[in-house]
Design an enzyme around this catalytic site. Sequence first.
Site, PDB file in Angstrom:
ATOM      1  N   ASP A   1     -12.019   1.589  50.964  1.00 10.11           N
ATOM      2  CA  ASP A   1     -12.959   0.660  51.612  1.00 10.11           C
ATOM      3  C   ASP A   1     -14.078   0.274  50.632  1.00 10.11           C
ATOM      4  O   ASP A   1     -14.390  -0.909  50.460  1.00 10.11           O
ATOM      5  CB  ASP A   1     -13.526   1.352  52.868  1.00 10.11           C
ATOM      6  CG  ASP A   1     -14.575   0.527  53.576  1.00 10.11           C
ATOM      7  OD1 ASP A   1     -14.215  -0.471  54.208  1.00 10.11           O
ATOM      8  OD2 ASP A   1     -15.771   0.871  53.464  1.00 10.11           O
TER       9      ASP A   1
ATOM     10  N   GLU B   1     -12.906   3.837  59.546  1.00  6.47           N
ATOM     11  CA  GLU B   1     -11.784   2.912  59.716  1.00  6.47           C
ATOM     12  C   GLU B   1     -10.738   3.592  60.582  1.00  6.47           C
ATOM     13  O   GLU B   1     -10.737   4.816  60.720  1.00  6.47           O
ATOM     14  CB  GLU B   1     -11.176   2.596  58.349  1.00  6.47           C
ATOM     15  CG  GLU B   1     -12.130   1.916  57.380  1.00  6.47           C
ATOM     16  CD  GLU B   1     -12.581   0.551  57.856  1.00  6.47           C
ATOM     17  OE1 GLU B   1     -11.723  -0.286  58.142  1.00  6.47           O
ATOM     18  OE2 GLU B   1     -13.801   0.327  57.960  1.00  6.47           O
TER      19      GLU B   1
ATOM     20  N   LYS C   1     -15.149  -3.408  48.756  1.00  8.12           N
ATOM     21  CA  LYS C   1     -16.518  -3.952  48.824  1.00  8.12           C
ATOM     22  C   LYS C   1     -17.091  -4.191  47.435  1.00  8.12           C
ATOM     23  O   LYS C   1     -17.725  -5.216  47.190  1.00  8.12           O
ATOM     24  CB  LYS C   1     -17.401  -3.007  49.642  1.00  8.12           C
ATOM     25  CG  LYS C   1     -17.022  -2.993  51.126  1.00  8.12           C
ATOM     26  CD  LYS C   1     -17.735  -1.870  51.850  1.00  8.12           C
ATOM     27  CE  LYS C   1     -17.398  -1.840  53.331  1.00  8.12           C
ATOM     28  NZ  LYS C   1     -17.832  -0.607  53.985  1.00  8.12           N
TER      29      LYS C   1
ATOM     30  N   THR D   1     -14.686  -3.133  68.283  1.00  3.83           N
ATOM     31  CA  THR D   1     -16.079  -2.714  68.094  1.00  3.83           C
ATOM     32  C   THR D   1     -16.955  -3.891  67.658  1.00  3.83           C
ATOM     33  O   THR D   1     -17.979  -4.183  68.280  1.00  3.83           O
ATOM     34  CB  THR D   1     -16.133  -1.600  67.015  1.00  3.83           C
ATOM     35  OG1 THR D   1     -15.209  -0.585  67.390  1.00  3.83           O
ATOM     36  CG2 THR D   1     -17.512  -1.017  66.883  1.00  3.83           C
TER      37      THR D   1
ATOM     38  N   VAL E   1     -19.378  -6.678  53.525  1.00  2.00           N
ATOM     39  CA  VAL E   1     -19.938  -5.679  52.603  1.00  2.00           C
ATOM     40  C   VAL E   1     -21.241  -5.138  53.171  1.00  2.00           C
ATOM     41  O   VAL E   1     -22.154  -5.903  53.498  1.00  2.00           O
ATOM     42  CB  VAL E   1     -20.216  -6.294  51.207  1.00  2.00           C
ATOM     43  CG1 VAL E   1     -20.850  -5.268  50.274  1.00  2.00           C
ATOM     44  CG2 VAL E   1     -18.939  -6.838  50.601  1.00  2.00           C
TER      45      VAL E   1
ATOM     46  N   GLY F   1     -22.141  -3.774  55.994  1.00  6.47           N
ATOM     47  CA  GLY F   1     -22.472  -3.966  57.410  1.00  6.47           C
ATOM     48  C   GLY F   1     -23.654  -4.893  57.643  1.00  6.47           C
ATOM     49  O   GLY F   1     -23.598  -6.077  57.314  1.00  6.47           O
TER      50      GLY F   1
HETATM   51  N1  HSE Z   1     -15.560   2.306  57.631  1.00  5.62           N
HETATM   52  C1  HSE Z   1     -16.596   1.504  57.073  1.00  5.62           C
HETATM   53  C2  HSE Z   1     -17.727   2.419  56.628  1.00  5.62           C
HETATM   54  C3  HSE Z   1     -17.065   0.519  58.107  1.00  5.62           C
HETATM   55  O1  HSE Z   1     -17.696   3.597  57.001  1.00  5.62           O
HETATM   56  O2  HSE Z   1     -18.618   1.993  55.917  1.00  5.62           O
HETATM   57  C4  HSE Z   1     -17.933  -0.549  57.564  1.00  5.62           C
HETATM   58  O3  HSE Z   1     -17.284  -1.322  56.610  1.00  5.62           O
END
Ligand code: HSE
Length: 397
Positions: free
Chosen positions: A196, A185, A200, A11, A127, A129
Amino acid sequence: MVKVAILGFGTVGSGVYEIIKTNTTGLKRKSGSDIEIKYILDIREFDDHPEKHLFTKNYDDILNDEEVKVVIEVMGGLHPAYEFSKAALSAGKHVVTSNKELVATYGTELLNIAKEKGVNYLFEASVAGGIPILRPINQCLAANDIEKVYGILNGTTNFILTKMFKEGADFADALSEAQALGYAERNPEADVEGHDARRKIAILASLASGIFVDYNDVPTEGITKITKNDVAFAAKMNSVIKLVGYAELTGGTVYARVAPMVIPCAHQMSDVSDVFNAVVIHGNFVDDLMFYGRGAGKLPTASAVVADVVDAVKHIERRIRLMWKMPEGNIMVDPTKVPTQYMVRTTNKALVESFAGASVIGELDGEFAFVTCEMTETELFAKLGENDSFIRLLPKA
Ligand code: HSE
């Protein structure tokens, strides 16, 4: 001309390719050089791709090619991303990544190798996006001691909670939709159990404090136990529930946790919906700042990756100062000793009597909810029964 290689054509990798191919002129203007993709590493076949000649399955092609100055690691996972990144840095190549798992686990070592070799290891996309947050902490807010950093750091859980609040959606359906949209993820447990977000907040706290915060030391709760009644009781309090990564950095210590928290609708973060993320920073001179935007998804994440590529190209002969050091002794505050308020849900209405100063929220389907005064987790646990549950309130500013 600077030649780069993309590791992983999933992606994010395909998003990086798309941006470099689309914004060619702008990237040249900003970086001072043409940026050419020389290789794409992936174990899969891409025979229909218009530039199929770029694909390789052999990392040595990239590592041994001196023309490749920047390696873009967007494979995800720890292995072989760690080995590939280490080898690239050791070979004097700059490395850019979106891989929070790798940065949170091996960031100190990789930053040290980058320093020794005079190259850059950049990870803005790891962190939140597409939101610029690491560069602001490291550069724009350099005048401040950052005393607090917290936010909605996971798009998938925010998407799910938004659906539960706005549409009364079922947890499983909302998760499937998030996965179909490419936010989640590969293993959704990393999102919904808070792992996740934990990585971060550890990266944010490490960068903001300059001292490595091990994500394993951040107590973490996910959102899987949140019920429709929790949602309804929070709404009665004119509040919402969000999964929050939270860190306070004072006097050389760090208090950090990831947990669902009740946030009043008066707080700007309460309006952060769907896949959007928000990060609040409190600096001792700038006061509060909130950064908001798309925290997941192909192009927003790739946007942050490509910005790091531009920075690496601009600093091709130089190192950007971006570091944290290992702590001397334990810097983590014992989270069980930090007082906060809780929303308690119970079938035992009499429970409220043992909480002096509690305020009642109401009753629903045989369940009863109230808000406690500030107390430690140890004090709370001593009063709760097996079937009682709680959600923390966002600590007051
Ligand atoms: N799985 C993560 C989220 C992707 O939903 O924020 C971005 O780090």
